[in-house]
Design a protein around this motif. Structure first.
Motif, PDB file in Angstrom:
ATOM      1  N   THR B  49       0.959  -1.100  -0.064  1.00 44.85           N
ATOM      2  CA  THR B  49       0.098   0.119  -0.210  1.00 44.85           C
ATOM      3  C   THR B  49       1.084   1.181   0.073  1.00 44.85           C
ATOM      4  O   THR B  49       0.476   2.325  -0.657  1.00 44.85           O
ATOM      5  N   LEU B  52       1.831   1.799  -3.422  1.00 46.36           N
ATOM      6  CA  LEU B  52       0.578   2.427  -4.245  1.00 46.36           C
ATOM      7  C   LEU B  52       0.442   3.700  -3.908  1.00 46.36           C
ATOM      8  O   LEU B  52       0.190   4.637  -4.946  1.00 46.36           O
ATOM      9  N   SER B  53       0.495   4.236  -2.678  1.00 44.95           N
ATOM     10  CA  SER B  53       0.506   5.672  -2.443  1.00 44.95           C
ATOM     11  C   SER B  53       1.381   6.309  -2.772  1.00 44.95           C
ATOM     12  O   SER B  53       1.170   7.684  -3.265  1.00 44.95           O
ATOM     13  N   ILE B  58       0.449  10.295  -3.758  1.00 51.24           N
ATOM     14  CA  ILE B  58      -0.042  10.533  -2.263  1.00 51.24           C
ATOM     15  C   ILE B  58       0.954  10.581  -1.159  1.00 51.24           C
ATOM     16  O   ILE B  58       0.795  11.224  -0.224  1.00 51.24           O
ATOM     17  N   LEU B  59       1.620   9.802  -1.241  1.00 55.36           N
ATOM     18  CA  LEU B  59       3.146  10.033  -0.407  1.00 55.36           C
ATOM     19  C   LEU B  59       4.081  10.031  -0.969  1.00 55.36           C
ATOM     20  O   LEU B  59       4.463   9.795  -2.377  1.00 55.36           O
ATOM     21  N   ASP B 171      -6.364  -0.728  -4.307  1.00 55.65           N
ATOM     22  CA  ASP B 171      -5.738  -1.339  -3.155  1.00 55.65           C
ATOM     23  C   ASP B 171      -6.659  -2.459  -2.624  1.00 55.65           C
ATOM     24  O   ASP B 171      -7.915  -2.205  -2.156  1.00 55.65           O
TER      25      ASP B 171
END
Lengths: 373, 234
Positions: B49, B52-53, B58-59, B171
């Protein structure tokens, strides 16, 4: 779309929304009620000054409010008459009096003796009779709110003030003073009631000629009357209100209540909006993950605060209007100046936005990554 | 040759637990292509995850560079990242994330209009047709609570597709679904990946999902231990 999201969230979360609206209503109604009462008391404090058609009031030395003055020599009128800007100058008498009801109970009154025939500074609203009836030697007015105090007299009934005979010739309409129950009469009768010497008066009311410069005229009057206080009408009105605000604790009392009402409202708004945002944390994270910027989240929560503010202000004003209308005929002082609703609405909205700051701060700090949890 | 959509070079990510650094991703090099359904597999805690972020902007990675269609997007400001995210990626989360206050149609449109833009009629029509393609037309104007979990996940896919993203990031989208709904969602994602301009990345630890993948990347302890690609028939 952001405002739609804001609106939809508010409608969906009915309980917290209702709580926040309640906070706004609390601010608007409680503060509005307090301040309308204060404004009502303001009008009582300087009622004679505000309703007189004089431009300048001359009072005894060291006078700091319109309801307490020393004595002035009537001959000051002659000195004033010599000044170019003056249209007329009239001495007025005010005195404390005591009237006896039919049941024998004593009541304090404030007697205002007006100069005939102009009767300037006199009553301006009547339920029965007219100002001209004060030209009758014994003629007095009593106010509609004070009728019970005088034993519900009819026109023509005879009463006693300071054991002097007076006749009720007119009933004024809601003319109330902060200093006490007002009884208007002519100056001769007032002098008889007060036992004031013929060469003395309480105030001198001055009307300036059209177009005269008030400040210049006041300066000239101060020059010829060094032992008196010379006030433009609006200055004396302000001084009187300030005097009562500071010296009676009214200012502190109303200020404190207004502050507390605002604080309670803000706390309610803050807690309910913050709780609502906590419950919506995942939604804000999803919005951020979908491409929402911090400023988009800011706009959404700000929209919510504005919607809550607008609804609360509307309901608050509705409640306030009902309250003021319901108490219109009571003895509760209340007055709403024309500018007040606008300023109060802006003030309340500002407090609502202030209350939403924590919610905005929290919502904009939600990390988009939390959408994955 | 398939078009490269997203490239990760030397991606590492650290988290701090009581001031102790934990490296959850270690020097990842990966490239994702259009027309491909890539599965990122691995046990819990392997960093799926997190990866993926980072792929979805997102991250931010602690180290390494990210390229979208060859353009380096590693050092962008937060607002610019959000805009890129909106334009390039669609997200399907583990559990349904429709906003309960909005109708299904509004939930789909919000992915496009979250930055305050007006919703043009054409976009509304597109949302309606996406719903129709997933057999959800009748739910356009209802709130998500009346939908089953499987239906909600299909709405999430529709929402993810409204902006024509180059990459769909999912996700564990089937973890909350029964076998029948899982198959439905996976078939849908497989179909979505059959687009020359779009790829799908699906994170899972469920081996039953692997057969749907054109490629299976296995993560363990934050590192790629296996990158298998299905052979395409000539």
């Amino acid at each position: 779309m952001r405002s739609l999201v804001a609106y939809r969230m508010l409608v969906h979360d009915r309980a917290p929304t209702a709580g926040a609206v309640l906070g706004v209503v609390a601010i608007l109604f409680l503060v509005g009620q307090q301040l309308s009462t204060l404004f009502g008391l303001f009008t009582y404090m300087s009622v004679l000054v505000d309703h007189s058609d004089a431009d300048v009031w001359i009072c005894g030395k060291f006078t700091d409010n319109a309801n307490s003055t020393g004595q002035l020599p009537v001959r000051y009128v002659d000195r004033l008459s010599g000044l170019a800007d003056i249209a007329w100058a009239e001495p007025v008498i005010t005195t404390a009096g005591e009237t006896r009801r039919k049941d024998g109970k004593a009541e304090g009154v404030v007697v205002i003796g007006l100069p005939a025939p102009r009767l300037t500074g006199g009553p301006w609203a009547f339920e029965r009779g007219s100002v001209d009836t004060l030209l009758d030697y014994d003629g007095v007015t009593v106010d509609s709110r004070d009728l019970e105090l005088f034993g519900d007299p009819e026109l023509g009934d005879v009463l006693e003030v300071n054991k002097k005979r007076v006749r009720v010739n007119a009933v004024t309409k809601r003319i109330t003073s902060f200093g006490g129950t007002l009884v208007f009469t002519n100056r001769t009768k007032a002098r008889e009631i007060s036992n004031l010497p013929p060469d003395r008066c309480s105030y001198i009311l001055v009307k300036l000629k059209r177009g005269a410069d008030v400040d210049a005229a006041v300066a000239k009057m101060r020059a010829v009357l060094p032992r008196a206080e010379v006030f433009p009408k609006d200055v004396l009105s302000r001084l009187t209100r300030a005097y009562y605000l500071i010296n009676t604790g009214i200012g502190f009392s109303f200020g404190f209540t207004t502050l507390m009402s605002s604080l309670v409202g803000i706390v309610i708004i803050t807690l309910t909006m913050y709780t609502s945002i906590l419950n919506r944390e995942k939604d804000f994270a999803v919005l951020r993950a979908l491409g929402g910027r911090k400023k988009d989240i800011f706009v959404i929560v700000l929209c919510q605060a504005v919607i809550i503010g607008a609804v609360g202000i509307f309901l608050g004003f509705l409640l306030l209007a009902l309250f003021l209308n319901g108490t219109r005929d009571s003895n509760l002082a209340s007055f709403v100046p024309l500018w007040f609703p606008f300023v109060h609405a802006a003030f309340t909205l500002a407090l609502c936005l202030l209350g939403s700051l924590f919610a905005i701060r929290h919502a904009t700090r939600v990390e988009p990554a939390t959408a994955f949890r | 040759m398939a078009k490269s959509i997203l490239t990760l070079k030397g991606i590492s990510r650290d988290f701090y637990d009581a001031k102790v650094r934990q490296r959850v991703l270690k020097n990842i090099d990966l490239e994702f292509y259009a027309g491909e359904l890539a599965i990122v597999a691995g046990p819990s805690g392997s960093g799926k995850t997190t990866l993926l972020s980072i792929m979805g902007l997102i991250l931010k990675p602690s180290e390494g560079r990210i390229y979208i269609k060859g353009e380096d997007v590693s050092d962008l400001a937060e607002d610019r990242e959000a805009t890129l995210r909106r334009r390039n990626f669609g997200f399907v989360f583990q559990t349904p994330t429709e906003i309960p206050a909005l109708t299904i149609l509004e939930n789909i449109l919000v992915a496009n209009a979250v930055q305050g833009t007006r919703v043009p009629p054409a976009l509304r029509d597109k949302a309606q047709s996406l719903l129709a393609s997933f057999g959800l037309s009748e739910y356009a104007h209802v709130k998500p609570k009346v939908l089953s979990t499987g239906e909600k996940q299909r709405v999430a896919i529709a929402r993810a597709l409204i902006n024509d993203p180059v990459l769909l990031l999912c996700d564990e989208p089937t973890s909350a679904l029964d076998a029948e709904n899982s198959a439905l969602v996976l078939d849908t994602l497989k179909g979505v990946s059959r687009d020359d301009d779009r790829g799908v990345v699906l994170v899972t630890h469920d081996p039953r999902v692997y057969p749907y993948g054109d490629r299976v990347i296995t993560l363990e302890h934050g590192a790629v231990v296996h990158d298998w690609r299905r052979e395409v028939a000539a």
